[in-house]
Design an enzyme around this catalytic site. Structure first.
Site, PDB file in Angstrom:
ATOM      1  N   MET A 106       0.844  -1.198   0.000  1.00  0.00           N
ATOM      2  CA  MET A 106       0.000   0.000   0.000  1.00  0.00           C
ATOM      3  C   MET A 106       0.882   1.251   0.000  1.00  0.00           C
ATOM      4  O   MET A 106       0.420   2.352   0.345  1.00  0.00           O
ATOM      5  CB  MET A 106      -0.943  -0.009   1.196  1.00  0.00           C
ATOM      6  CG  MET A 106      -1.908  -1.196   1.151  1.00  0.00           C
ATOM      7  SD  MET A 106      -3.426  -0.939   2.047  1.00  0.00           S
ATOM      8  CE  MET A 106      -2.783  -0.723   3.699  1.00  0.00           C
ATOM      9  N   HIS A 121       9.252  -3.339   3.539  1.00  0.00           N
ATOM     10  CA  HIS A 121       8.830  -3.599   2.155  1.00  0.00           C
ATOM     11  C   HIS A 121      10.044  -3.938   1.276  1.00  0.00           C
ATOM     12  O   HIS A 121       9.995  -4.853   0.456  1.00  0.00           O
ATOM     13  CB  HIS A 121       8.157  -2.360   1.551  1.00  0.00           C
ATOM     14  CG  HIS A 121       6.890  -1.932   2.232  1.00  0.00           C
ATOM     15  ND1 HIS A 121       6.789  -0.768   2.951  1.00  0.00           N
ATOM     16  CD2 HIS A 121       5.665  -2.506   2.282  1.00  0.00           C
ATOM     17  CE1 HIS A 121       5.564  -0.632   3.405  1.00  0.00           C
ATOM     18  NE2 HIS A 121       4.851  -1.673   3.032  1.00  0.00           N
ATOM     19  N   SER A 128       6.563  -0.093  10.031  1.00  0.00           N
ATOM     20  CA  SER A 128       5.198  -0.010   9.517  1.00  0.00           C
ATOM     21  C   SER A 128       4.991   1.375   8.929  1.00  0.00           C
ATOM     22  O   SER A 128       5.525   2.365   9.452  1.00  0.00           O
ATOM     23  CB  SER A 128       4.203  -0.232  10.665  1.00  0.00           C
ATOM     24  OG  SER A 128       2.922   0.190  10.274  1.00  0.00           O
ATOM     25  N   LYS A 164       5.015  -9.767   9.485  1.00  0.00           N
ATOM     26  CA  LYS A 164       4.431  -8.651  10.253  1.00  0.00           C
ATOM     27  C   LYS A 164       2.907  -8.756  10.273  1.00  0.00           C
ATOM     28  O   LYS A 164       2.269  -8.493  11.289  1.00  0.00           O
ATOM     29  CB  LYS A 164       4.885  -7.338   9.612  1.00  0.00           C
ATOM     30  CG  LYS A 164       4.069  -6.118   9.948  1.00  0.00           C
ATOM     31  CD  LYS A 164       4.474  -5.564  11.257  1.00  0.00           C
ATOM     32  CE  LYS A 164       3.771  -4.327  11.721  1.00  0.00           C
ATOM     33  NZ  LYS A 164       2.629  -3.838  11.028  1.00  0.00           N
TER      34      LYS A 164
END
Ligand code: AMP
Length: 281
Positions: free
Chosen positions: A30, A37, A186, A150
């Site tokens: 996202m 990532h 995050s 996660k």
């Protein structure tokens, strides 16, 4: 890196550029990318012939509209990070491209996993995750799909989705990347103050405390203590702390000393909802 905004153009490109035997690896995100990532992109690059990433903030998976509105968007930086990490293709669709017929309505049979933990506190969330993942998987048709531990429960849900789709895509689950404090990286951490980021590390410390003190028998005391660690640290609200079966996520109230366990937590700090988990044995 080639950027596609249209599903049809991406599909056409892939059908003409992937040779038989070559593996397409896919990392759906996202955006608001961080090292967590990028660790998936790097793993994808090592294990695949073509690295495909998507950035799509999926409205269907946000049960709280305010959370969707506040979701960070850093697309220019994301593109730089993806290029640097060796991504071949970025798919950046609009909401209309993914949902041309308006809000999706399909329902996936996910079983009990859908109403536990995240499913309980975010009703409809996993249906939304499946609605977007079904579409993305149909467009990319990857041999390998890379996701982070996660989002532990999400990995179980996606495994179930692949099963429902009769898909041959292999799900590769990659370890959680953490700040030096232990805080799981995050996109939502961007909304925390500097002090909040320090405090937020308590969620990992609480999970580690559970792991260090786990023994055969009742698990309730561990959960209670972990909860008090979070409250003392300054967390505002705890959605859940659970010690659960590692495959079904059904809570384990009394441990037999053998069953594989995972501890999972979700709690709010500075109005930001944070989740984390830790395999216990
Ligand atoms: P998101 O952009 O939050 O939807 O995440 C996209 C993918 O990155 C998901 O598979 C996540 O589980 C994974 N991910 C997010 N944070 C981390 C992290 N700290 N370490 C490893 N993977 C992560």
């Amino acid at each position: 890196m080639i950027l596609f905004k249209k599903a049809g153009e991406l599909k056409q490109y892939l059908s003409g550029h992937v040779l038989p035997g070559q593996k397409k690896g896919f990392v759906p995100t996202m955006g608001a990318l961080h090292e967590g990532h990028i660790s998936l992109i790097e793993r994808c690059r090592q294990e695949s012939d073509l690295v495909i990433c998507s950035i799509f903030v999926n409205p269907a998976q946000f049960n709280d509209p305010a959370d969707f509105e506040k979701y960070p968007i850093t697309i220019e930086n994301d593109i730089l990070l993806l290029e640097k990490a060796g991504t071949d293709i970025l798919f950046l669709p609009s909401v209309n491209e993914i949902y041309p017929n308006g809000n999706p309505t399909e329902h996936y049979t996910l079983g009990d996993i859908e109403t536990l933990l995240e499913g309980r506190f975010r009703p409809g969330h996993f249906q939304g995750v499946c609605q977007v993942m079904y579409r993305l998987l149909k467009i990319v048709e990857p041999q390998l799909l890379f996701m982070g531990q996660k989002d532990y429960q999400q990995c179980i849900v996606i495994q179930q989705l692949l099963h429902l789709m009769g898909s041959s895509t292999e799900l590769v689950i990659s370890p959680t990347q953490r700040e030096s404090s232990g805080l799981a990286m995050s996109s939502r951490n961007m909304r925390l103050s500097e002090k909040g980021k320090e405090t937020a590390a308590a969620i990992y410390q609480a999970l580690q405390w559970i792991k260090a003190h786990l023994q055969q028998g009742t698990t309730n005391d561990l959960i209670q203590h972990a909860g008090s660690l979070l409250t003392t640290a300054g967390f505002d609200k705890i959605d859940y702390i659970s010690i659960a079966h590692a495959e079904t996520l059904v809570p384990v109230d009394s441990w037999d000393g053998h069953t594989p366990l995972v501890a999972l937590a979700a709690a709010f700090l500075e109005d930001v909802r944070l989740i984390d988990n830790l395999s216990l044995n």
